[in-house]
Design a protein around this motif. Structure first.
Motif, PDB file in Angstrom:
ATOM      1  N   GLU A  36      -3.920  19.737   4.276  1.00  0.00           N
ATOM      2  CA  GLU A  36      -2.593  19.577   5.675  1.00  0.00           C
ATOM      3  C   GLU A  36      -3.310  19.101   6.916  1.00  0.00           C
ATOM      4  O   GLU A  36      -4.492  19.795   7.244  1.00  0.00           O
ATOM      5  CB  GLU A  36      -2.394  21.360   5.310  1.00  0.00           C
ATOM      6  N   TRP A  37      -2.488  19.601   8.005  1.00  0.00           N
ATOM      7  CA  TRP A  37      -2.704  18.965   9.235  1.00  0.00           C
ATOM      8  C   TRP A  37      -1.572  19.244   9.764  1.00  0.00           C
ATOM      9  O   TRP A  37      -0.592  18.794   9.788  1.00  0.00           O
ATOM     10  CB  TRP A  37      -3.319  17.169   9.912  1.00  0.00           C
ATOM     11  N   GLU A  38      -1.447  19.999  11.002  1.00  0.00           N
ATOM     12  CA  GLU A  38      -0.463  20.711  12.095  1.00  0.00           C
ATOM     13  C   GLU A  38       0.879  20.572  11.297  1.00  0.00           C
ATOM     14  O   GLU A  38       1.873  19.936  11.139  1.00  0.00           O
ATOM     15  CB  GLU A  38      -0.899  19.726  12.943  1.00  0.00           C
ATOM     16  N   ASN A  39       0.257  21.431   9.980  1.00  0.00           N
ATOM     17  CA  ASN A  39       1.955  21.752   9.541  1.00  0.00           C
ATOM     18  C   ASN A  39       2.448  20.201   8.045  1.00  0.00           C
ATOM     19  O   ASN A  39       3.759  20.653   7.519  1.00  0.00           O
ATOM     20  CB  ASN A  39       3.153  22.185  10.074  1.00  0.00           C
ATOM     21  N   ARG A  40       1.353  19.334   8.075  1.00  0.00           N
ATOM     22  CA  ARG A  40       2.078  18.138   7.772  1.00  0.00           C
ATOM     23  C   ARG A  40       0.945  17.490   6.480  1.00  0.00           C
ATOM     24  O   ARG A  40      -0.156  18.885   6.739  1.00  0.00           O
ATOM     25  CB  ARG A  40       1.792  16.970   8.251  1.00  0.00           C
ATOM     26  N   ILE A  41       1.906  17.856   5.591  1.00  0.00           N
ATOM     27  CA  ILE A  41       0.492  17.371   4.429  1.00  0.00           C
ATOM     28  C   ILE A  41      -0.374  15.684   3.649  1.00  0.00           C
ATOM     29  O   ILE A  41       0.588  14.446   3.903  1.00  0.00           O
ATOM     30  CB  ILE A  41       1.428  17.916   2.733  1.00  0.00           C
ATOM     31  N   LEU A  42      -1.323  15.260   3.646  1.00  0.00           N
ATOM     32  CA  LEU A  42      -1.086  14.251   3.435  1.00  0.00           C
ATOM     33  C   LEU A  42      -0.864  13.704   1.986  1.00  0.00           C
ATOM     34  O   LEU A  42      -1.206  14.389   1.170  1.00  0.00           O
ATOM     35  CB  LEU A  42      -3.044  13.876   3.790  1.00  0.00           C
ATOM     36  N   LEU A  43      -0.072  12.300   1.847  1.00  0.00           N
ATOM     37  CA  LEU A  43       0.006  12.006   0.889  1.00  0.00           C
ATOM     38  C   LEU A  43      -0.677  10.142   0.694  1.00  0.00           C
ATOM     39  O   LEU A  43      -0.356   9.688   1.994  1.00  0.00           O
ATOM     40  CB  LEU A  43       1.506  11.800   0.212  1.00  0.00           C
ATOM     41  N   CYS A  44      -0.458   9.941  -0.216  1.00  0.00           N
ATOM     42  CA  CYS A  44      -1.811   8.252  -0.534  1.00  0.00           C
ATOM     43  C   CYS A  44      -0.310   7.182  -1.384  1.00  0.00           C
ATOM     44  O   CYS A  44       0.449   9.059  -2.322  1.00  0.00           O
ATOM     45  CB  CYS A  44      -2.988   8.437  -1.059  1.00  0.00           C
ATOM     46  N   ARG A  45       0.075   6.024  -0.903  1.00  0.00           N
ATOM     47  CA  ARG A  45       0.932   5.800  -2.241  1.00  0.00           C
ATOM     48  C   ARG A  45      -0.381   5.288  -2.719  1.00  0.00           C
ATOM     49  O   ARG A  45      -0.470   4.084  -2.471  1.00  0.00           O
ATOM     50  CB  ARG A  45       1.476   4.684  -1.140  1.00  0.00           C
ATOM     51  N   ARG A  46       0.122   5.196  -4.227  1.00  0.00           N
ATOM     52  CA  ARG A  46      -0.745   4.168  -5.244  1.00  0.00           C
ATOM     53  C   ARG A  46      -1.320   2.302  -5.014  1.00  0.00           C
ATOM     54  O   ARG A  46       0.579   2.451  -4.928  1.00  0.00           O
ATOM     55  CB  ARG A  46      -0.112   4.842  -6.256  1.00  0.00           C
ATOM     56  N   ALA A  47      -2.218   2.554  -4.841  1.00  0.00           N
ATOM     57  CA  ALA A  47      -2.269   0.724  -5.282  1.00  0.00           C
ATOM     58  C   ALA A  47      -2.518   0.768  -6.281  1.00  0.00           C
ATOM     59  O   ALA A  47      -2.369  -0.903  -6.946  1.00  0.00           O
ATOM     60  CB  ALA A  47      -2.842   0.533  -3.893  1.00  0.00           C
ATOM     61  N   ILE A  48      -2.623   1.430  -7.364  1.00  0.00           N
ATOM     62  CA  ILE A  48      -3.473   0.929  -8.600  1.00  0.00           C
ATOM     63  C   ILE A  48      -2.185   1.906  -9.878  1.00  0.00           C
ATOM     64  O   ILE A  48      -1.170   2.388  -9.362  1.00  0.00           O
ATOM     65  CB  ILE A  48      -4.385   1.911  -8.750  1.00  0.00           C
ATOM     66  N   GLU A  49      -2.252   1.045 -11.355  1.00  0.00           N
ATOM     67  CA  GLU A  49      -1.287   1.836 -11.758  1.00  0.00           C
ATOM     68  C   GLU A  49      -2.289   2.391 -12.749  1.00  0.00           C
ATOM     69  O   GLU A  49      -3.336   3.050 -12.258  1.00  0.00           O
ATOM     70  CB  GLU A  49      -1.496   1.162 -13.582  1.00  0.00           C
ATOM     71  N   LEU A  54       3.644   4.709  -6.015  1.00  0.00           N
ATOM     72  CA  LEU A  54       4.418   6.138  -5.815  1.00  0.00           C
ATOM     73  C   LEU A  54       3.813   6.867  -5.174  1.00  0.00           C
ATOM     74  O   LEU A  54       2.273   6.572  -4.986  1.00  0.00           O
ATOM     75  CB  LEU A  54       4.589   6.271  -6.805  1.00  0.00           C
ATOM     76  N   TRP A  55       3.325   8.309  -4.787  1.00  0.00           N
ATOM     77  CA  TRP A  55       2.442   9.548  -3.724  1.00  0.00           C
ATOM     78  C   TRP A  55       2.576  10.255  -4.756  1.00  0.00           C
ATOM     79  O   TRP A  55       2.485  11.048  -4.775  1.00  0.00           O
ATOM     80  CB  TRP A  55       3.815   9.478  -2.728  1.00  0.00           C
ATOM     81  N   THR A  56       1.085  10.542  -4.292  1.00  0.00           N
ATOM     82  CA  THR A  56       0.129  12.028  -5.357  1.00  0.00           C
ATOM     83  C   THR A  56      -0.244  11.687  -3.826  1.00  0.00           C
ATOM     84  O   THR A  56      -0.721  11.255  -3.010  1.00  0.00           O
ATOM     85  CB  THR A  56      -0.615  11.661  -5.613  1.00  0.00           C
ATOM     86  N   ALA A 118      -8.833   2.172  -0.844  1.00  0.00           N
ATOM     87  CA  ALA A 118      -8.791   0.967  -1.678  1.00  0.00           C
ATOM     88  C   ALA A 118      -7.278   0.854  -3.150  1.00  0.00           C
ATOM     89  O   ALA A 118      -6.969  -0.067  -2.896  1.00  0.00           O
ATOM     90  CB  ALA A 118     -10.161   0.119  -2.593  1.00  0.00           C
ATOM     91  N   GLU A 119      -7.730   2.365  -3.076  1.00  0.00           N
ATOM     92  CA  GLU A 119      -6.490   2.780  -4.524  1.00  0.00           C
ATOM     93  C   GLU A 119      -5.166   3.421  -3.889  1.00  0.00           C
ATOM     94  O   GLU A 119      -4.008   3.883  -4.478  1.00  0.00           O
ATOM     95  CB  GLU A 119      -7.130   3.569  -4.863  1.00  0.00           C
ATOM     96  N   SER A 120      -5.415   3.132  -2.399  1.00  0.00           N
ATOM     97  CA  SER A 120      -3.931   3.195  -2.108  1.00  0.00           C
ATOM     98  C   SER A 120      -3.292   2.384  -0.915  1.00  0.00           C
ATOM     99  O   SER A 120      -3.722   1.607  -0.082  1.00  0.00           O
ATOM    100  CB  SER A 120      -4.595   4.649  -0.684  1.00  0.00           C
ATOM    101  N   LEU A 121      -2.168   1.687  -1.312  1.00  0.00           N
ATOM    102  CA  LEU A 121      -1.185   1.078  -0.204  1.00  0.00           C
ATOM    103  C   LEU A 121      -1.152   1.329   1.424  1.00  0.00           C
ATOM    104  O   LEU A 121      -0.928   0.766   2.233  1.00  0.00           O
ATOM    105  CB  LEU A 121       0.121   0.467  -1.042  1.00  0.00           C
ATOM    106  N   GLU A 122      -0.563   3.297   1.206  1.00  0.00           N
ATOM    107  CA  GLU A 122      -0.881   3.477   2.799  1.00  0.00           C
ATOM    108  C   GLU A 122      -0.852   4.873   1.862  1.00  0.00           C
ATOM    109  O   GLU A 122      -0.756   5.493   0.919  1.00  0.00           O
ATOM    110  CB  GLU A 122       0.559   3.285   3.605  1.00  0.00           C
ATOM    111  N   ILE A 123      -1.006   5.739   3.442  1.00  0.00           N
ATOM    112  CA  ILE A 123      -1.385   6.608   3.464  1.00  0.00           C
ATOM    113  C   ILE A 123      -0.318   7.912   4.495  1.00  0.00           C
ATOM    114  O   ILE A 123       0.395   6.950   5.432  1.00  0.00           O
ATOM    115  CB  ILE A 123      -2.587   7.282   3.863  1.00  0.00           C
ATOM    116  N   ALA A 124       0.142   8.934   4.830  1.00  0.00           N
ATOM    117  CA  ALA A 124       1.085   9.376   5.437  1.00  0.00           C
ATOM    118  C   ALA A 124       1.314  10.840   5.709  1.00  0.00           C
ATOM    119  O   ALA A 124       0.865  11.634   4.912  1.00  0.00           O
ATOM    120  CB  ALA A 124       2.612   8.964   5.309  1.00  0.00           C
ATOM    121  N   LEU A 125       1.369  11.259   6.350  1.00  0.00           N
ATOM    122  CA  LEU A 125       0.860  12.739   6.670  1.00  0.00           C
ATOM    123  C   LEU A 125       2.722  13.550   6.735  1.00  0.00           C
ATOM    124  O   LEU A 125       3.263  12.480   7.951  1.00  0.00           O
ATOM    125  CB  LEU A 125       1.040  13.283   8.098  1.00  0.00           C
TER     126      LEU A 125
END
Lengths: 177, 177
Positions: A36-49, A54-56, A118-125
């Motif tokens: 968590e950072w300033e009320n937001r949660i870090l998720l990663c969009r998977r670059a692998i099967e 999809l996000w995790t 390397a295993e993430s297409l993008e990350i976001a909060l």
């Protein structure tokens, strides 16, 4: 290699026919962390099967010679170049249909800094209302985030345990206990 | 079979030279249960190596397709012909020097009935003052029982977590967190 029940055992194992070594197959541990950072949660969009695109939250297989929290911290670094402050045990989930045990931590994202590994297409909060609930990679990710936001709303984080499995009709079932 | 770093990996793995299958080696989960009956605790004296002849609560490797609590209940049955009432998660311990994660439960021994299984020389119910502290099989058994009796004395069982590992001088160290 053949599959047979070794002497004194009760389950068929992979046994090497030349050296008789028994190759046991046991559940694997996945360690992850909700950051968590300033009320937001870090998720990663998977670059692998599996579940490409999809996000995790950061999570992956625990390696030999590390502890569960070390594994969770390593995954945050590898998948999101993220450092973890104050990792706390948050949930233990059994996934018997795929022989995994998920150990989830929660922590704070250090300095709000993260970028795709390397295993993430993008990350976001994501703020709670922006979580891509229909685009999450796995039921256990959905479950973990749901528990997290429920605890956060109540102002009290506890330790959770449960099972996620497929019923005979292939539907995903969740037991919390 | 050779040991090399597969493409996209960062750790040497056992890779089959003919079919390129990667044989990952990951930490194994040991599931166990501290069982109580009329203020006494069920222990088993090991009939197998390692630690032949020493005492432990029922515990063993979790198998594929089961949950941690199912594994703990199965071990109670196999090692002590004991049934478990109301198993509760009690402790999660990392043993990184041997790549194990111990998941401990606590519960009540059904009807006070138990007898040695194939892997036990004998079983017995011990009051706290009679626990064979110097004859316990593993440090994690000592740790689990110590936490259990401390919680019981305080009238409040909580969820514990920690690491047990060998320091460079080979001494066993315990971190509770």
């Amino acid at each position: 290699m053949s599959i047979r029940v070794p002497e004194g055992d009760r389950i068929p194992r992979h046994v090497c026919d030349s050296c008789n070594t028994i190759h046991y197959q046991n559940p694997k541990i996945v360690a992850g962390c909700i950051l968590e950072w300033e009320n937001r949660i870090l998720l990663c969009r998977r670059a692998i099967e599996p579940r490409y695109g999809l996000w995790t939250f950061p999570a992956g297989f625990m390696e030999n010679s590390e502890t569960a929290v070390q594994a969770a911290i390593r995954e945050c670094s590898e998948e999101a170049n993220a450092d973890v402050v104050n990792a706390q045990l948050f949930a233990l989930y059994n996934l018997p249909h795929i022989s995994q045990v998920y150990i989830m931590f929660r922590g704070r994202l250090k300095a709000g800094r993260a970028s795709p590994g390397a295993e993430s297409l993008e990350i976001a909060l994501f703020a709670e209302q922006d979580i891509p609930w229909t685009q999450l990679a796995f039921p256990v990710v959905y479950e973990g985030l749901e528990l997290y936001f429920r605890d956060r709303e109540q102002g009290n984080y506890s330790m959770h345990m449960g099972d996620i499995f497929r019923s005979p009709d292939r539907k995903i079932q969740i037991n919390r206990y």
